[in-house]
Design an enzyme around this catalytic site. Structure first.
Site, PDB file in Angstrom:
ATOM      1  CG  ASN A 203      -1.699   1.215   1.440  1.00 13.86           C
ATOM      2  OD1 ASN A 203      -1.803   2.039   0.526  1.00 13.86           O
ATOM      3  ND2 ASN A 203      -2.280   1.384   2.625  1.00 13.86           N
TER       4      ASN A 203
ATOM      5  CE  LYS B  54      -0.030   3.320   4.720  1.00 12.26           C
ATOM      6  NZ  LYS B  54       0.041   3.437   6.155  1.00 12.26           N
TER       7      LYS B  54
ATOM      8  CG  HIS C 121      -5.671   1.862   5.248  1.00  8.43           C
ATOM      9  ND1 HIS C 121      -5.230   2.861   6.076  1.00  8.43           N
ATOM     10  CD2 HIS C 121      -4.658   0.976   5.144  1.00  8.43           C
ATOM     11  CE1 HIS C 121      -3.978   2.590   6.450  1.00  8.43           C
ATOM     12  NE2 HIS C 121      -3.612   1.449   5.894  1.00  8.43           N
TER      13      HIS C 121
ATOM     14  CD  GLU D  36      -2.767   5.617   6.680  1.00  4.56           C
ATOM     15  OE1 GLU D  36      -2.762   5.638   5.444  1.00  4.56           O
ATOM     16  OE2 GLU D  36      -1.826   5.137   7.359  1.00  4.56           O
TER      17      GLU D  36
ATOM     18  CD  GLU E 118      -3.286  -2.622   7.483  1.00  4.62           C
ATOM     19  OE1 GLU E 118      -2.127  -2.740   7.066  1.00  4.62           O
ATOM     20  OE2 GLU E 118      -4.034  -1.702   7.158  1.00  4.62           O
TER      21      GLU E 118
ATOM     22  N   GLY F 148       2.686   2.232  10.783  1.00  5.36           N
ATOM     23  CA  GLY F 148       3.642   3.324  10.605  1.00  5.36           C
ATOM     24  C   GLY F 148       4.355   3.728  11.881  1.00  5.36           C
TER      25      GLY F 148
ATOM     26  CB  SER G 106       5.435  -1.682  11.988  1.00  9.31           C
ATOM     27  OG  SER G 106       5.000  -0.368  12.247  1.00  9.31           O
TER      28      SER G 106
HETATM   29  P1  PGA Z   1       2.984   0.285   7.636  1.00  3.93           P
HETATM   30  O1  PGA Z   1       1.510   0.499   7.017  1.00  3.93           O
HETATM   31  O2  PGA Z   1       3.513  -0.997   7.044  1.00  3.93           O
HETATM   32  O3  PGA Z   1       3.758   1.497   7.219  1.00  3.93           O
HETATM   33  O4  PGA Z   1       2.814   0.181   9.119  1.00  3.93           O
HETATM   34  C1  PGA Z   1       0.634  -0.567   6.868  1.00  3.93           C
HETATM   35  C2  PGA Z   1      -0.651  -0.088   6.270  1.00  3.93           C
HETATM   36  O5  PGA Z   1      -1.064   1.041   6.543  1.00  3.93           O
HETATM   37  O6  PGA Z   1      -1.299  -0.832   5.502  1.00  3.93           O
END
Ligand code: PGA
Length: 248
Positions: A9, A11, A92, A94, A162, A168, A208
């Site tokens: 992803n 983003k 997601h 976000e 997640e 992140g 992460s």
């Molecule tokens: P990350 O993000 O691997 O940077 O923690 C995962 C995600 O948001 O799908």
């Protein structure tokens, strides 16, 4: 046996040019992949005119549930289909947190994606406050049941667990936590759908994931692959994770 999946992803990162270059570098770096599917999820502008073939696929990071019309800033499933998109990330954290998406609109998107022939990757997971308040399982259950409302078959659906606090942040859930939640998710699926379907639905872990922890995370029972943010932006790190999952 569920085929493992590694989805990146991106983003809001990489211009169309950067993305195209990145994908060609990953493909050149990858060697033989035999066991897994790899999904690149660029921003919308990076989806057009990309030439990739299995085991590599394209995924979008979002979609809207109407076909066309006065929905400024939105993208329909038909538009994605024309870009050869086969997967779409829906719900997601976000999107839920920053853009106020609720379980109801997420469900509409999942339904529309299925109807259009694009496979949804439904994201679920608890925040740090929900975890600390002992509500993680309730939240996960609610997101799952509402997200899958009126879905007749799980056949083309992927679930991504997640924990929001792991996204992140460099923090990952412990192996025990991940195993427990993945088993819990599968149990809920088995209450909603028949065994064959619930046992064959990929449940990905995200939060992460990187090339240093991928080995440990992929060997957790019930983890069928990853949804990766940060580490999916780097050719070496992403290729390494793909190799680890492929060789597991
Ligand atoms: P990350 O993000 O691997 O940077 O923690 C995962 C995600 O948001 O799908």
């Amino acid at each position: 046996m569920i085929k493992s999946i590694v989805a990146g992803n991106w983003k809001m990162n990489k211009t169309p040019k950067n993305g195209k270059l990145f994908i060609s570098e990953v493909l050149a770096n990858m060697g033989q992949i035999s066991n897994i599917d790899i999904i690149f999820c660029p921003p919308f502008t990076g989806l057009y005119n990309l030439n990739i073939s299995p085991p590599f696929y394209l995924g979008a990071q979002n979609c809207y549930f109407e076909d066309s019309g006065p929905y400024t800033g939105e993208i329909s499933l038909n538009m994605l289909l024309e870009c050869n998109v086969e997967y779409v990330i829906i719900g997601h954290s976000e999107r839920r947190r920053i853009f106020n998406e609720d379980n109801d609109s997420i469900n509409k998107k999942v339904l529309k994606a299925i109807e259009s022939g694009i496979k949804p990757m439904l994201c679920i997971g608890e925040t740090i406050d929900e975890m600390n308040a002992g509500k993680a399982y309730n939240i996960i259950k609610k997101q799952l049941i509402s997200g899958l409302n009126n879905i007749k078959s799980l056949k083309n659906i992927i679930i991504a667990y997640e924990p929001v606090w792991a996204i992140g942040t460099g923090l990952t859930a412990s192996s025990e936590q991940i195993n427990e939640v993945h088993e819990f998710i599968r149990k809920i699926l088995s209450q909603l759908f028949d065994d064959k379907e619930s046992n064959n639905t990929p449940i990905l872990y995200g939060g992460s994931v990187n090339s240093a922890n991928a080995n440990e995370l992929i060997s957790i029972d019930g983890v069928n692959g990853f949804l990766i943010g940060g580490a999916s932006l780097d050719v070496i790190k992403f290729s390494k994770i793909v190799k680890i999952v492929n060789d597991q």
